[in-house]
Design a protein around this motif. Structure first.
Motif, short mmCIF file in Angstrom:
data_model
loop_
_atom_site.label_atom_id
_atom_site.label_comp_id
_atom_site.label_asym_id
_atom_site.label_seq_id
_atom_site.Cartn_x
_atom_site.Cartn_y
_atom_site.Cartn_z
N VAL A 86 0.85 -1.19 0.00
CA VAL A 86 0.00 0.00 0.00
C VAL A 86 0.89 1.25 0.00
CG1 VAL A 86 -1.65 1.36 1.36
CG2 VAL A 86 -2.04 -1.09 1.00
N TYR A 87 1.93 1.25 0.85
CA TYR A 87 2.85 2.39 0.90
C TYR A 87 3.55 2.58 -0.44
CZ TYR A 87 6.63 5.50 2.08
OH TYR A 87 7.49 6.56 2.09
N THR A 88 3.98 1.52 -1.05
CA THR A 88 4.66 1.60 -2.36
C THR A 88 3.73 2.18 -3.41
OG1 THR A 88 6.10 -0.27 -1.81
CG2 THR A 88 5.85 0.26 -4.15
N PHE A 89 2.52 1.66 -3.50
CA PHE A 89 1.56 2.17 -4.48
C PHE A 89 1.22 3.64 -4.21
CE2 PHE A 89 0.23 -2.37 -5.29
CZ PHE A 89 0.71 -2.40 -6.58
N SER A 90 1.03 3.95 -2.94
CA SER A 90 0.70 5.32 -2.57
C SER A 90 1.85 6.27 -2.93
CB SER A 90 0.39 5.38 -1.07
OG SER A 90 0.20 6.72 -0.67
N THR A 91 3.05 5.88 -2.60
CA THR A 91 4.22 6.71 -2.91
C THR A 91 4.41 6.83 -4.42
OG1 THR A 91 5.27 6.08 -0.84
CG2 THR A 91 6.71 6.98 -2.55
N ASN A 141 2.12 6.61 -6.78
CA ASN A 141 1.09 7.50 -7.32
C ASN A 141 1.38 8.96 -6.97
OD1 ASN A 141 -0.31 5.42 -8.51
ND2 ASN A 141 -1.66 5.11 -6.76
N SER A 142 1.87 9.20 -5.78
CA SER A 142 2.23 10.55 -5.36
C SER A 142 3.37 11.09 -6.23
CB SER A 142 2.64 10.55 -3.89
OG SER A 142 3.10 11.81 -3.50
N LEU A 143 4.36 10.26 -6.49
CA LEU A 143 5.49 10.67 -7.34
C LEU A 143 5.03 10.94 -8.78
CD1 LEU A 143 8.30 8.29 -6.05
CD2 LEU A 143 8.09 10.76 -5.66
N VAL A 144 4.13 10.13 -9.28
CA VAL A 144 3.59 10.36 -10.63
C VAL A 144 2.85 11.70 -10.68
CG1 VAL A 144 1.89 9.57 -12.33
CG2 VAL A 144 3.47 7.93 -11.30
N PHE A 162 14.11 9.44 2.63
CA PHE A 162 13.98 8.03 3.00
C PHE A 162 12.55 7.77 3.47
CE2 PHE A 162 14.12 4.66 6.16
CZ PHE A 162 14.82 3.68 5.47
N PRO A 163 11.92 6.74 3.12
CA PRO A 163 12.27 5.61 2.28
C PRO A 163 11.83 5.78 0.81
CG PRO A 163 10.27 5.07 3.45
CD PRO A 163 10.66 6.48 3.85
N ASN A 164 11.31 6.97 0.47
CA ASN A 164 10.84 7.20 -0.90
C ASN A 164 11.95 7.01 -1.93
OD1 ASN A 164 8.51 7.94 0.39
ND2 ASN A 164 8.63 10.10 -0.13
N VAL A 165 13.19 7.26 -1.52
CA VAL A 165 14.30 7.16 -2.45
C VAL A 165 14.37 5.75 -3.07
CG1 VAL A 165 16.03 6.58 -0.66
CG2 VAL A 165 16.75 7.69 -2.78
N PHE A 166 14.03 4.73 -2.31
CA PHE A 166 14.06 3.36 -2.85
C PHE A 166 12.99 3.15 -3.91
CE2 PHE A 166 15.72 2.87 1.56
CZ PHE A 166 17.04 2.62 1.21
N ILE A 167 11.81 3.65 -3.62
CA ILE A 167 10.70 3.52 -4.57
C ILE A 167 10.98 4.34 -5.82
CG2 ILE A 167 8.22 3.96 -4.89
CD1 ILE A 167 7.97 3.44 -1.81
N ALA A 168 11.50 5.56 -5.63
CA ALA A 168 11.83 6.42 -6.78
C ALA A 168 12.86 5.75 -7.67
CB ALA A 168 12.33 7.78 -6.29
N ARG A 169 13.88 5.18 -7.07
CA ARG A 169 14.92 4.50 -7.86
C ARG A 169 14.36 3.26 -8.55
NH1 ARG A 169 20.09 4.71 -3.76
NH2 ARG A 169 20.46 6.95 -3.96
N MET A 170 13.53 2.52 -7.82
CA MET A 170 12.96 1.29 -8.37
C MET A 170 12.12 1.57 -9.62
SD MET A 170 10.55 -1.63 -6.47
CE MET A 170 10.51 -0.63 -5.03
#
Length: 189
Positions: free
Chosen positions: A20-25, A27-30, A156-164
């Motif tokens: 849920v956090y990954t999807f939310s982050t 979508n927020s980044l998009v 952190f921890p968005n940096v991991f999702i952004a890179r991924m």
């Protein structure tokens, strides 16, 4: 409940929270990336507006200078004819031409503030000034969106999702060193 089931449910809950956090982050980044792109589009729109105004401004100035140049050339030619004429008839004709040219010059001088070219020039200058202000606002809005986006992908921890997912840092719209110097304007060409 058995200990194994509890661990499984806790692990499942943690995975669900992480998903849920990954999807939310994501979508927020998009949304933030699209906001940056939208703000950049507004900067480009205003830059295009300015680019479209410049030729009109230059043509107005050239047209106005041409208008003055024409009357001065007419005056010079009429004066030359008068000075070079030898007969009464030629002098009278040259005098009429010179008087006519002087009258046109006086009308131009008298009505200078009301010349259509002058009003057009002032209007174009006002539009250009307004466009410069719009560019400054659009650039500020863009830079603010870039700041928020870049911060979001770096924390952190968005940096991991952004890179991924391949979210990359955006560049600020900064004035070049050339833009900091006062431009030279020459309307004589």
């Amino acid at each position: 409940m058995k200990k194994g089931i509890k661990i499984f449910l806790i692990a499942l809950l943690l995975v669900a929270v992480l998903v849920v956090y990954t999807f939310s982050t994501y979508n927020s980044l998009v949304r933030m990336r699209e906001n940056v792109d939208s703000k950049w589009s507004q900067v480009e729109n205003q830059l295009q507006r300015r680019a479209d105004l410049i030729p009109n401004l230059v043509n107005t100035v050239k047209g106005y200078a041409k208008h003055e140049k024409e009357i001065f050339e007419t005056l010079a030619q009429a004066r030359s004819k008068l000075l070079n004429s030898s007969t009464v008839e030629d002098k009278a004709k040259a005098n009429d031409e010179l008087s006519s040219a002087i009258s046109r010059l006086l009308v131009i001088v008298e009505n200078y503030p009301n010349l259509k070219a002058d009003r057009t020039f002032v209007q174009l200058m006002d539009e250009l000034s307004g466009t410069e202000n719009r560019i400054a606002v659009a650039r500020k809005d863009y830079n603010e969106a870039v700041k928020q986006y870049n911060m979001k992908i770096k924390v952190f921890p968005n940096v991991f999702i952004a890179r991924m997912f391949g979210f990359e840092e955006r560049q600020y719209f900064e004035a070049s060193s050339q833009a900091k110097s006062v431009p030279s304007v020459d309307f004589s060409k």
